[in-house]
Scaffold this motif. Structure first.
Motif, mmCIF file in Angstrom:
data_model
loop_
_atom_site.group_PDB
_atom_site.id
_atom_site.type_symbol
_atom_site.label_atom_id
_atom_site.label_comp_id
_atom_site.label_asym_id
_atom_site.label_seq_id
_atom_site.Cartn_x
_atom_site.Cartn_y
_atom_site.Cartn_z
ATOM 1 N N ASN A 267 46.620 41.629 25.563
ATOM 2 C CA ASN A 267 47.960 42.011 26.010
ATOM 3 C C ASN A 267 48.888 40.815 26.188
ATOM 4 O OD1 ASN A 267 47.885 45.107 26.683
ATOM 5 N ND2 ASN A 267 45.923 44.275 27.363
ATOM 6 N N ARG A 268 48.378 39.623 25.862
ATOM 7 C CA ARG A 268 49.183 38.403 25.853
ATOM 8 C C ARG A 268 49.941 38.189 27.166
ATOM 9 N NH1 ARG A 268 48.426 40.490 21.064
ATOM 10 N NH2 ARG A 268 49.840 42.200 21.486
ATOM 11 N N GLN A 269 49.201 38.300 28.261
ATOM 12 C CA GLN A 269 49.763 38.055 29.593
ATOM 13 C C GLN A 269 49.663 36.548 29.868
ATOM 14 O OE1 GLN A 269 47.688 40.535 32.423
ATOM 15 N NE2 GLN A 269 47.850 42.347 31.137
ATOM 16 N N TYR A 270 50.676 35.819 29.475
ATOM 17 C CA TYR A 270 50.602 34.355 29.464
ATOM 18 C C TYR A 270 50.252 33.775 30.832
ATOM 19 C CZ TYR A 270 51.994 29.467 29.058
ATOM 20 O OH TYR A 270 51.999 28.097 29.099
ATOM 21 N N ASP A 271 50.970 34.163 31.869
ATOM 22 C CA ASP A 271 50.756 33.568 33.190
ATOM 23 C C ASP A 271 49.358 33.859 33.725
ATOM 24 O OD1 ASP A 271 53.311 32.497 33.213
ATOM 25 O OD2 ASP A 271 54.195 34.240 34.202
ATOM 26 N N VAL A 272 48.884 35.083 33.507
ATOM 27 C CA VAL A 272 47.538 35.443 33.958
ATOM 28 C C VAL A 272 46.490 34.727 33.113
ATOM 29 C CG1 VAL A 272 45.906 37.350 34.242
ATOM 30 C CG2 VAL A 272 48.313 37.671 34.840
ATOM 31 N N VAL B 274 43.362 40.404 28.950
ATOM 32 C CA VAL B 274 44.577 39.601 29.107
ATOM 33 C C VAL B 274 45.003 39.009 27.770
ATOM 34 C CG1 VAL B 274 45.463 37.476 30.149
ATOM 35 C CG2 VAL B 274 44.200 39.110 31.545
ATOM 36 N N GLU C 204 55.442 35.460 23.031
ATOM 37 C CA GLU C 204 54.291 35.495 23.932
ATOM 38 C C GLU C 204 53.000 35.208 23.172
ATOM 39 O OE1 GLU C 204 56.095 38.778 27.105
ATOM 40 O OE2 GLU C 204 54.712 39.403 25.522
ATOM 41 N N CYS D 251 50.588 32.045 23.996
ATOM 42 C CA CYS D 251 49.193 32.251 24.393
ATOM 43 C C CYS D 251 48.244 31.495 23.472
ATOM 44 C CB CYS D 251 48.860 33.746 24.391
ATOM 45 S SG CYS D 251 49.582 34.676 25.766
ATOM 46 N N CYS E 267 49.043 42.813 37.020
ATOM 47 C CA CYS E 267 49.322 41.722 36.066
ATOM 48 C C CYS E 267 50.029 40.553 36.754
ATOM 49 C CB CYS E 267 50.166 42.219 34.894
ATOM 50 S SG CYS E 267 49.553 43.711 34.102
ATOM 51 N N SER E 268 49.629 40.249 37.969
ATOM 52 C CA SER E 268 50.265 39.200 38.756
ATOM 53 C C SER E 268 49.402 37.945 38.747
ATOM 54 C CB SER E 268 50.473 39.672 40.203
ATOM 55 O OG SER E 268 50.740 38.589 41.069
ATOM 56 N N ALA F 272 54.603 48.964 26.037
ATOM 57 C CA ALA F 272 54.976 47.557 26.167
ATOM 58 C C ALA F 272 55.989 47.168 25.099
ATOM 59 C CB ALA F 272 53.737 46.675 26.067
#
Length: 292
Positions: free
Chosen positions: A154-159, A151, A203, A207, A103-104, A191
């Motif tokens: 899972n609301r991975q904003y940066d990704v 993504v 988040e 998003c 998740c980077s 999570a």
């Protein structure tokens, strides 16, 4: 791909050529046809996982270049059925580690830098940002989703921001379903344990706002249909977080201009890198690149 990139991946130190040799335990040109991918999938997962678990962005860059070189050249060396099975298992494993485990944003950016050139043809084995993947060895209901959908869920904003900068939302046939994924998909229990509900809510809102930097229209009827099916939005005031200009009022002219420029660059395969070459102030370049 530059000549230096080709030189980097030539030779016997290619991760995937070495993995093939270990998997079949025979010379590359002879493969026992009776084997199925279930025989060697665990070995691939373990081997690639060892590399990807702690890889830096620079190490991942070298890794993905090995994969690109292998995918483009190994077809002539291997049995076609085995080649396709091996590529599919490796792709699934890479996407699992990049999006579900690491998740980077830095790793995802390297992936997109190297593979976005292949996205024009969704049938290309290297258009892996289009490929569906499953969280391997995990009984999760999110199996078989694209990276963008995973993504968003899972609301991975940066990704998510990286994928949107590369035009993945513009390419979606039903972009409202990405909003639906953000709005309705409940967080995984682990999570939710790690992050309080207020953080998850923030988040979600961030998003959604990010997606509205790309979209000019959202289908409210599609969202309301989900509610009609009995699904409950994660926030009660969800309507307040959809700009009126995305479903009832005229869209802002500045945003429409952004869409036209981004669409033109995307059609030429120059998004987002082509933004920097435009004769525009830095502030406007950032606007085109979804920074505001």
């Amino acid at each position: 791909m530059s000549g230096s990139d080709e030189d980097h991946t030539d030779g016997e130190d290619n991760v995937f050529l070495n993995l093939v040799a270990r998997v079949i335990r025979k010379p590359l040109y002879r493969f026992p046809g009776q084997w199925g991918h279930e025989t060697y999938e665990p070995r691939i997962y373990r081997s690639l996982g060892t590399i990807l678990r702690n890889a830096t962005s620079e190490e991942f860059d070298a890794f993905i270049m090995d994969f690109i070189h292998f995918a483009r050249t190994a077809q002539a060396r291997l049995d076609m059925q085995f080649y396709m099975e091996f590529i599919n298992v490796c792709t699934n494993t890479i996407l699992h580690w990049v999006f579900a485990r690491r998740c980077s944003a830095d790793i995802v950016r390297k992936l997109m830098e190297r593979t976005s050139v292949f996205l024009q043809d969704q049938t290309n084995n290297l258009a892996i940002a289009w490929r569906c993947f499953t969280p391997i060895y995990s009984p999760s209901p999110v199996g078989g989703v694209t990276p963008l959908m995973f993504v968003a869920q899972n609301r991975q904003y940066d990704v998510l921001k990286v994928l949107l900068q590369y035009g993945m939302l513009e390419k979606e046939r039903r972009p409202t379903y990405i909003i639906i994924s953000v709005l309705f998909n409940p967080p995984r229990l682990e999570a939710l344990d790690e992050r309080c509900h207020a953080t998850v809510t923030r988040e979600l809102r961030d998003c959604m706002a990010l997606c509205f930097r790309v979209l000019s229209h959202v289908s409210m009827s599609d969202i309301e249909m989900q509610i009609g099916y009995g699904r409950k939005p994660l926030i009660e005031d969800w309507r307040d977080h959809i700009p009126p200009s995305r479903y009832k009022d005229p869209c802002e002219l500045t945003h429409l201009c952004r869409m036209v420029v981004r669409t033109s660059l995307l059609a030429r395969g120059r998004l987002p890198d082509g933004i920097k070459s435009l004769p525009l102030p830095t502030l406007l370049q950032g606007y085109l690149n979804l920074e505001s």
